[in-house]
Design a protein around this motif. Sequence first.
Motif, PDB file in Angstrom:
ATOM      1  N   GLN A 147      11.594   8.654 -14.266  1.00 20.31           N
ATOM      2  CA  GLN A 147      11.236   7.549 -15.016  1.00 20.31           C
ATOM      3  C   GLN A 147      12.221   6.290 -14.524  1.00 20.31           C
ATOM      4  OE1 GLN A 147      11.924   8.278 -19.072  1.00 20.31           O
ATOM      5  NE2 GLN A 147       9.933   8.988 -19.542  1.00 20.31           N
ATOM      6  N   GLU A 148      13.662   6.597 -14.096  1.00 16.45           N
ATOM      7  CA  GLU A 148      14.412   5.447 -13.437  1.00 16.45           C
ATOM      8  C   GLU A 148      13.960   5.231 -12.226  1.00 16.45           C
ATOM      9  OE1 GLU A 148      18.992   4.930 -12.290  1.00 16.45           O
ATOM     10  OE2 GLU A 148      18.450   6.962 -13.295  1.00 16.45           O
ATOM     11  N   ARG A 149      13.575   6.184 -11.276  1.00 18.53           N
ATOM     12  CA  ARG A 149      12.928   5.941  -9.996  1.00 18.53           C
ATOM     13  C   ARG A 149      11.667   5.076  -9.867  1.00 18.53           C
ATOM     14  NH1 ARG A 149      10.387  10.620  -6.113  1.00 18.53           N
ATOM     15  NH2 ARG A 149       9.853   9.134  -4.248  1.00 18.53           N
ATOM     16  N   LEU A 150      11.050   5.453 -11.074  1.00 21.16           N
ATOM     17  CA  LEU A 150       9.526   4.611 -11.484  1.00 21.16           C
ATOM     18  C   LEU A 150       9.885   3.367 -11.775  1.00 21.16           C
ATOM     19  CD1 LEU A 150       6.510   4.935 -11.403  1.00 21.16           C
ATOM     20  CD2 LEU A 150       6.540   5.565 -13.728  1.00 21.16           C
ATOM     21  N   ALA A 151      10.982   2.901 -12.534  1.00 22.28           N
ATOM     22  CA  ALA A 151      11.222   1.785 -12.980  1.00 22.28           C
ATOM     23  C   ALA A 151      11.841   0.970 -11.806  1.00 22.28           C
ATOM     24  CB  ALA A 151      12.342   1.896 -14.062  1.00 22.28           C
ATOM     25  N   GLN A 152      12.378   1.601 -10.963  1.00 27.21           N
ATOM     26  CA  GLN A 152      12.891   0.982  -9.430  1.00 27.21           C
ATOM     27  C   GLN A 152      11.742   0.565  -8.695  1.00 27.21           C
ATOM     28  OE1 GLN A 152      15.889   3.617  -7.724  1.00 27.21           O
ATOM     29  NE2 GLN A 152      17.387   3.158  -9.436  1.00 27.21           N
ATOM     30  N   LEU A 153      10.974   1.671  -8.619  1.00 20.33           N
ATOM     31  CA  LEU A 153       9.580   1.461  -7.809  1.00 20.33           C
ATOM     32  C   LEU A 153       8.827   0.125  -8.338  1.00 20.33           C
ATOM     33  CD1 LEU A 153       8.417   5.028  -6.774  1.00 20.33           C
ATOM     34  CD2 LEU A 153       9.638   3.103  -5.222  1.00 20.33           C
TER      35      LEU A 153
ATOM     36  N   VAL B 179       0.768  -1.208   0.021  1.00 24.16           N
ATOM     37  CA  VAL B 179      -0.028  -0.017  -0.038  1.00 24.16           C
ATOM     38  C   VAL B 179       1.066   1.088   0.065  1.00 24.16           C
ATOM     39  CG1 VAL B 179      -1.599   1.241   1.531  1.00 24.16           C
ATOM     40  CG2 VAL B 179      -1.865  -1.034   1.134  1.00 24.16           C
ATOM     41  N   VAL B 180       1.756   1.039   0.928  1.00 24.10           N
ATOM     42  CA  VAL B 180       2.853   2.413   0.934  1.00 24.10           C
ATOM     43  C   VAL B 180       3.467   2.639  -0.438  1.00 24.10           C
ATOM     44  CG1 VAL B 180       4.810   3.452   2.031  1.00 24.10           C
ATOM     45  CG2 VAL B 180       2.827   2.211   3.348  1.00 24.10           C
ATOM     46  N   ARG B 181       3.903   1.443  -0.877  1.00 24.15           N
ATOM     47  CA  ARG B 181       4.611   1.464  -1.984  1.00 24.15           C
ATOM     48  C   ARG B 181       3.866   1.640  -3.282  1.00 24.15           C
ATOM     49  NH1 ARG B 181       6.705  -2.880  -1.588  1.00 24.15           N
ATOM     50  NH2 ARG B 181       8.587  -2.289  -0.430  1.00 24.15           N
ATOM     51  N   ARG B 182       2.584   1.375  -3.289  1.00 25.96           N
ATOM     52  CA  ARG B 182       1.825   1.813  -4.413  1.00 25.96           C
ATOM     53  C   ARG B 182       1.510   3.221  -4.216  1.00 25.96           C
ATOM     54  NH1 ARG B 182      -0.985  -3.239  -3.528  1.00 25.96           N
ATOM     55  NH2 ARG B 182      -2.278  -2.095  -2.081  1.00 25.96           N
ATOM     56  N   SER B 183       1.299   3.980  -2.994  1.00 26.47           N
ATOM     57  CA  SER B 183       1.236   5.396  -2.865  1.00 26.47           C
ATOM     58  C   SER B 183       2.457   6.025  -3.628  1.00 26.47           C
ATOM     59  CB  SER B 183       1.002   5.468  -1.382  1.00 26.47           C
ATOM     60  OG  SER B 183       0.986   6.941  -1.092  1.00 26.47           O
ATOM     61  N   ARG B 184       3.705   5.542  -3.079  1.00 22.25           N
ATOM     62  CA  ARG B 184       4.889   6.205  -3.771  1.00 22.25           C
ATOM     63  C   ARG B 184       4.994   5.870  -5.237  1.00 22.25           C
ATOM     64  NH1 ARG B 184       9.589   3.456   0.359  1.00 22.25           N
ATOM     65  NH2 ARG B 184       8.843   4.758   2.222  1.00 22.25           N
ATOM     66  N   GLN B 185       4.520   5.002  -5.863  1.00 20.89           N
ATOM     67  CA  GLN B 185       4.346   4.689  -7.258  1.00 20.89           C
ATOM     68  C   GLN B 185       3.582   5.784  -7.838  1.00 20.89           C
ATOM     69  OE1 GLN B 185       3.885   0.223  -7.302  1.00 20.89           O
ATOM     70  NE2 GLN B 185       5.136   0.604  -9.035  1.00 20.89           N
TER      71      GLN B 185
ATOM     72  N   ALA C  24       9.982  -2.229 -10.264  1.00 24.87           N
ATOM     73  CA  ALA C  24      10.900  -3.611  -9.865  1.00 24.87           C
ATOM     74  C   ALA C  24      10.682  -4.043  -8.516  1.00 24.87           C
ATOM     75  CB  ALA C  24      12.212  -3.233 -10.289  1.00 24.87           C
ATOM     76  N   ARG C  25      10.613  -3.030  -7.578  1.00 28.12           N
ATOM     77  CA  ARG C  25      10.390  -3.203  -6.118  1.00 28.12           C
ATOM     78  C   ARG C  25       9.106  -3.780  -5.819  1.00 28.12           C
ATOM     79  NH1 ARG C  25      12.507  -5.656  -2.041  1.00 28.12           N
ATOM     80  NH2 ARG C  25      11.728  -5.112   0.028  1.00 28.12           N
ATOM     81  N   ALA C  26       8.243  -3.078  -6.687  1.00 28.09           N
ATOM     82  CA  ALA C  26       6.734  -3.629  -6.347  1.00 28.09           C
ATOM     83  C   ALA C  26       6.557  -5.041  -6.924  1.00 28.09           C
ATOM     84  CB  ALA C  26       5.785  -2.625  -7.156  1.00 28.09           C
ATOM     85  N   ALA C  27       7.208  -5.283  -8.107  1.00 29.61           N
ATOM     86  CA  ALA C  27       7.025  -6.617  -8.463  1.00 29.61           C
ATOM     87  C   ALA C  27       7.728  -7.634  -7.732  1.00 29.61           C
ATOM     88  CB  ALA C  27       7.681  -6.762  -9.845  1.00 29.61           C
TER      89      ALA C  27
END
Length: 455
Positions: free
Chosen positions: A342-348, A45-51, A350-353
């Motif tokens: 975009q790089e940060r979003l890709a990291q997020l 949930v927190v990660r999705r909020s960051r995403q 990947a982390r979300a996956a």
Amino acid sequence: AVVAGTMGSGNTRGGRGGTDARDTRRAHWPTRVPHCAIAGTARPVVRRSRQGRCRIEERRIGDAAREFDRACAELETRLRDNSAEIQERRGQRDDIDEELSGQRGEQQSAQARLASLRELQAAAQARHDSGIVEWLRARGLDRAPRLANRLQVDNGWETAVERVLGARLAAVCAPRLEDVTQGLVELKPAQLTVLDMAAPATPSERAGDSLLAKVTSEIDLEPLLAGVKTAPNLREAMARRGSLSASESIITPEGAWVGRNWLSFENAAGTERGWLAREREIETLESRCAERGEEIEALAKRLGEIDDQIDDLEGRRDELSTELNERNRERAAHRERLGHEQERLAQLDARAAQVGRERGDTESQMTRERAEIDAARELATQAQAEHGSHDARRRRASAHTASISKAARCKRHWSPPTQALRASKVSWAICAHGESSCRNSWRITSNRGRSSDPS
């Protein structure tokens, strides 16, 4: 058997107390959530909020970058149009400058030729000595027009008119002839001719073949050109000379002058030759120089306007270039930020996956644990049911044992046979395993007792 039943009864009470405590704990099991389950649901949930925030920022920066792209493209288009217009104006300027240079060159050549002709005319007009010049200046005639300036001769007949008029072409045109006669005899000029501008014209008809018909002037030229006829060539002039009177003559365009009994041909040298031709050329050059001067002035004005337009366009180009450079810097900054987002979003992502995979593993583990818990609960329920059944059996066995003991005390007044006593012990042992067996044993024992009772 009694002691065993008693101990079993005590264990039953103790066991029932433990069972109640375990049942209480088991009742709370469904409400207890493992820590792994909490971690597996809260973190995404927190990660999705960051995403979400990162995606919103990425879209915002992307929109700004695209807006800068559009602005830069528009500025580049305007800059290209500006450069094309500058090139067009420069081409027009080069064409006008080339034309202006040609016109100026022709003007300079014409002015040089005009100056040379004027010098020749001035030299032809200045055949008077210094005394005559001062005399004319004293009477205000030094700038008076000459006869040659007042004549308009048909094209091709300039030489003939010069041949007939001769030195009189330099005659001074005075307002009144009487005003210049005083002191003229004492001056004794070498050569001076003065024409009266106020003299009335001589009424006469001009014949088509007369030299007077070839000349146009506001001055009466009848006394100077009367009797002079024209012929196209010398042969015709010679053929017609027999019809001439004593005061008549014929002249050709080349200047061959024929009388009734005379012929004159002269090639004047120096400034005396081509007076009228020079005058005509001077007039033509003056007219052309004046027209060309206006054209040069218009071209120079147009050239100045184009220079101003080029300056304005170049200034606008500099402004557009400065604005485009600034927009490019801002676009580069936004593109850089967009790349970081975009790089940060890709990291997020990947982390979300990864978290999703971990969550899936955790949920699988939780499912297995729940299955194990359900199986354990089922086993516990079965054990609890079996335990209750055993407790009931113990209670019935205890009650039956008590009744048997009571019956035994009542029958102490007689001694049962050994075989019957053994049968009674066997029946009690069997009754310890089930109520039905005990009842049957009791019935058997009782029946046997009755059969052994002597009464």
